[in-house]
Write an enzyme that holds these catalytic residues in place. Sequence first.
Site, mmCIF file in Angstrom:
data_model
loop_
_atom_site.group_PDB
_atom_site.id
_atom_site.type_symbol
_atom_site.label_atom_id
_atom_site.label_comp_id
_atom_site.label_asym_id
_atom_site.label_seq_id
_atom_site.Cartn_x
_atom_site.Cartn_y
_atom_site.Cartn_z
ATOM 1 C CE LYS A 249 -6.700 -20.793 19.142
ATOM 2 N NZ LYS A 249 -6.146 -21.549 20.278
ATOM 3 N N GLY B 63 -9.168 -11.930 24.505
ATOM 4 C CA GLY B 63 -7.763 -12.193 24.821
ATOM 5 C C GLY B 63 -7.003 -10.898 24.964
ATOM 6 C CB SER B 64 -3.401 -10.226 24.831
ATOM 7 O OG SER B 64 -3.112 -10.750 23.560
ATOM 8 C CB THR B 65 -4.824 -5.039 24.085
ATOM 9 O OG1 THR B 65 -5.936 -4.901 24.995
ATOM 10 C CG2 THR B 65 -4.813 -3.828 23.164
ATOM 11 N N GLY C 17 -5.509 -8.969 19.813
ATOM 12 C CA GLY C 17 -6.727 -8.344 19.269
ATOM 13 C C GLY C 17 -6.411 -7.399 18.119
ATOM 14 C CD GLU D 79 -13.671 -9.249 27.244
ATOM 15 O OE1 GLU D 79 -12.773 -8.475 27.670
ATOM 16 O OE2 GLU D 79 -13.845 -10.381 27.687
ATOM 17 C CB CYS E 13 -10.528 -9.094 30.854
ATOM 18 S SG CYS E 13 -12.234 -9.604 30.968
ATOM 19 C CD GLU F 59 -5.036 -7.460 30.781
ATOM 20 O OE1 GLU F 59 -4.621 -7.772 29.657
ATOM 21 O OE2 GLU F 59 -6.230 -7.564 31.116
HETATM 22 P P1 NDP Z 1 -3.596 -14.344 23.813
HETATM 23 O O1 NDP Z 1 -4.302 -13.098 23.484
HETATM 24 O O2 NDP Z 1 -2.390 -14.730 23.027
HETATM 25 O O3 NDP Z 1 -4.596 -15.612 23.717
HETATM 26 C C1 NDP Z 1 -5.980 -15.569 23.554
HETATM 27 C C2 NDP Z 1 -6.429 -16.510 22.431
HETATM 28 O O4 NDP Z 1 -5.934 -16.013 21.182
HETATM 29 C C3 NDP Z 1 -5.849 -17.925 22.549
HETATM 30 O O5 NDP Z 1 -6.820 -18.847 22.079
HETATM 31 C C4 NDP Z 1 -4.654 -17.866 21.610
HETATM 32 O O6 NDP Z 1 -4.250 -19.111 21.130
HETATM 33 C C5 NDP Z 1 -5.223 -17.024 20.487
HETATM 34 N N1 NDP Z 1 -4.225 -16.398 19.634
HETATM 35 C C6 NDP Z 1 -2.944 -16.060 19.925
HETATM 36 N N2 NDP Z 1 -2.345 -15.504 18.854
HETATM 37 C C7 NDP Z 1 -3.260 -15.498 17.856
HETATM 38 C C8 NDP Z 1 -3.230 -15.060 16.496
HETATM 39 N N3 NDP Z 1 -2.155 -14.492 15.960
HETATM 40 N N4 NDP Z 1 -4.346 -15.201 15.751
HETATM 41 C C9 NDP Z 1 -5.458 -15.747 16.279
HETATM 42 N N5 NDP Z 1 -5.527 -16.210 17.546
HETATM 43 C C10 NDP Z 1 -4.455 -16.058 18.338
HETATM 44 O O7 NDP Z 1 -3.244 -14.341 25.335
HETATM 45 P P2 NDP Z 1 -2.001 -15.028 26.062
HETATM 46 O O8 NDP Z 1 -2.352 -16.405 26.366
HETATM 47 O O9 NDP Z 1 -0.729 -14.842 25.288
HETATM 48 O O10 NDP Z 1 -1.917 -14.139 27.364
HETATM 49 C C11 NDP Z 1 -1.120 -12.973 27.324
HETATM 50 C C12 NDP Z 1 -1.782 -11.824 28.009
HETATM 51 O O11 NDP Z 1 -3.025 -11.572 27.395
HETATM 52 C C13 NDP Z 1 -2.125 -12.031 29.472
HETATM 53 O O12 NDP Z 1 -1.050 -11.792 30.287
HETATM 54 C C14 NDP Z 1 -3.218 -11.032 29.647
HETATM 55 O O13 NDP Z 1 -2.668 -9.773 29.869
HETATM 56 C C15 NDP Z 1 -3.939 -11.033 28.309
HETATM 57 N N6 NDP Z 1 -5.150 -11.848 28.329
HETATM 58 C C16 NDP Z 1 -6.339 -11.194 28.406
HETATM 59 C C17 NDP Z 1 -7.501 -11.926 28.481
HETATM 60 C C18 NDP Z 1 -8.821 -11.263 28.584
HETATM 61 O O14 NDP Z 1 -9.767 -11.883 29.042
HETATM 62 N N7 NDP Z 1 -8.960 -10.042 28.143
HETATM 63 C C19 NDP Z 1 -7.499 -13.389 28.518
HETATM 64 C C20 NDP Z 1 -6.187 -13.970 28.368
HETATM 65 C C21 NDP Z 1 -5.068 -13.204 28.293
HETATM 66 P P3 NDP Z 1 -3.265 -20.076 21.969
HETATM 67 O O15 NDP Z 1 -3.194 -19.579 23.356
HETATM 68 O O16 NDP Z 1 -3.965 -21.362 21.873
HETATM 69 O O17 NDP Z 1 -1.964 -20.077 21.264
#
Ligand code: NDP
Length: 503
Positions: A201, A254-256, A259, A276, A310, A407
């Site tokens: 996804k 993705g975001s903590t 996570g 991660e 990240c 972050e």
């Molecule tokens: P998210 O953590 O929301 O997004 C990462 C992935 O998780 C996307 O595919 C998102 O889907 C999906 N996702 C979101 N909510 C859920 C859920 N409840 N269950 C399962 N999957 C989910 O990051 P954001 O786009 O909101 O970014 C916000 C902040 O996150 C940034 O400002 C940054 O600080 C951090 N971030 C960290 C990253 C890293 O590499 N460590 C990468 C990206 C963001 P979708 O977006 O399609 O709705």
Amino acid sequence: MNAAVIAPQLAPSPAVAAFLKRPPRLLIGGEWVDSRSQRRIPVIDPATGGQIAALVDADQNDVERAVKAARKAFESGPWPDMLPSQRQDLLLKLADLIDQNAAELAELESIDNGKTRFMAGLIDVPGTRDHFRYMAGWATKIEGSTIDTSIGGPPGTKFHAYVRREPVGVCAQIVPWNFPLAMAAWKLSPALATGCTCILKPAEQTSLTALRLGELILEAGFPPGVVNILTGLGETSGAALVSHADVDKVAFTGSTSVGKLINKSATDTLKRVSLELGGKSPVIVLPDADVATVVGGAAQAIFFNSGQVCTAGSRLYVHRKLFDQVVEGVVTAANSMKLGPGLDPATQMGPLVSSEQQQRVMQYIESGRSQGASVLTGGETPSHPGYFVKPTVLANVRPEMTVVREEIFGPVLVAQRFDDINEIAAVANDTPYGLSASIWSNDLRAVHRLIPKLRAGTVWVNCHNMVDPNMPFGGFKQSGHGREHGRAVIDMYTELKSVCMSI
Ligand code: NDP
């Protein structure tokens, strides 16, 4: 002087224009299909704010179909019977196809994410190819072990015991928007090398290269259902994958905060989870460091990919002796950066991925200002369309400020000075995160004494943001758990099965 001027977004190539015209679809069971719901997500070019395509917004029914297809492919059909060398060949074929389509992939990544086509072509696409090639090698190197047991019994009792390493099963892989294609490769390649099946996804903002990769996966000849791709929203399709009883493992970047949600939700079905997550990585400059090297390195550590990394080196700690020179150098580097659309060859820094991200980053800058930080450069958005934020350096910050603790995920550096080299590890570790750190020094003794004290999954010395498929990658503390890359990721995608046979 401040970071300069935007050129108009350039027209896409015929191959990319044709791709953007394809109807929105999902990859399920080896076929491109629409969702019955026909819900759509707009695809926005972050350099202009204009819509360039639309994605399917997968619903619960699509999740069910994809999980069923992945389960079927895991248990029957050609995939479970394939030789490791055949899985290797498919991965190598896919890597070759990525190479052959590199220009198109780099362009797509640029208009979808905002990063420069130059960087996508230099880093993201070759990195993706190399990841598939590296993991292809692991397919033929998975091994178990034999075990000498001490199990008793009547005289003559003997046992032959051994351990097999088997694929963990159906994997849901949820990836973010900052390195969309590379993150897909980090997730898919070890899963495929070990014989798992996948539902990928991608992030709602940046699904285009995952869909193009899906086309290449079919062209390479992976059996139907081995890789399924669901575009959709995290809180609906992503969450449904995480809680699904027939998914064996979730791999997330993705975001903590998300996570943590995923970790909780996966507990009900006791799925395997690897996370991660975010970071707030320190860049530590010791008093002997070479200033010119540090300035280039520190600027790159925070401004690469518009700070949406990240492992971004977002906290700069410079010894008092060098502080003014280093900070002045980074400010000059920030001022000289040309902002613009990713397709413009002159652009050095593209926009942020979305309007939401631009607003989030600007709110952080405002919070820094209101808590007393000095904005040495940047701190504003240019006055034209697109989700740009000027490269920003904040000084006069204190450890408790939000800009130091959270972050930001944008081109915003907080710079602090330190006096005592013996205290820098505690300062650097004063964060909930533990993804990475870099040390800048040629004093071997000091460097080697500092490395074990830093609570971080990766420590770079005189460099930053260097990753390799053979080098474990992941975080301490709230930067996640599990390690990607290398042998470590093979362990994450396999289960051990002990076999004990009376002989
Ligand atoms: P998210 O953590 O929301 O997004 C990462 C992935 O998780 C996307 O595919 C998102 O889907 C999906 N996702 C979101 N909510 C859920 C859920 N409840 N269950 C399962 N999957 C989910 O990051 P954001 O786009 O909101 O970014 C916000 C902040 O996150 C940034 O400002 C940054 O600080 C951090 N971030 C960290 C990253 C890293 O590499 N460590 C990468 C990206 C963001 P979708 O977006 O399609 O709705």
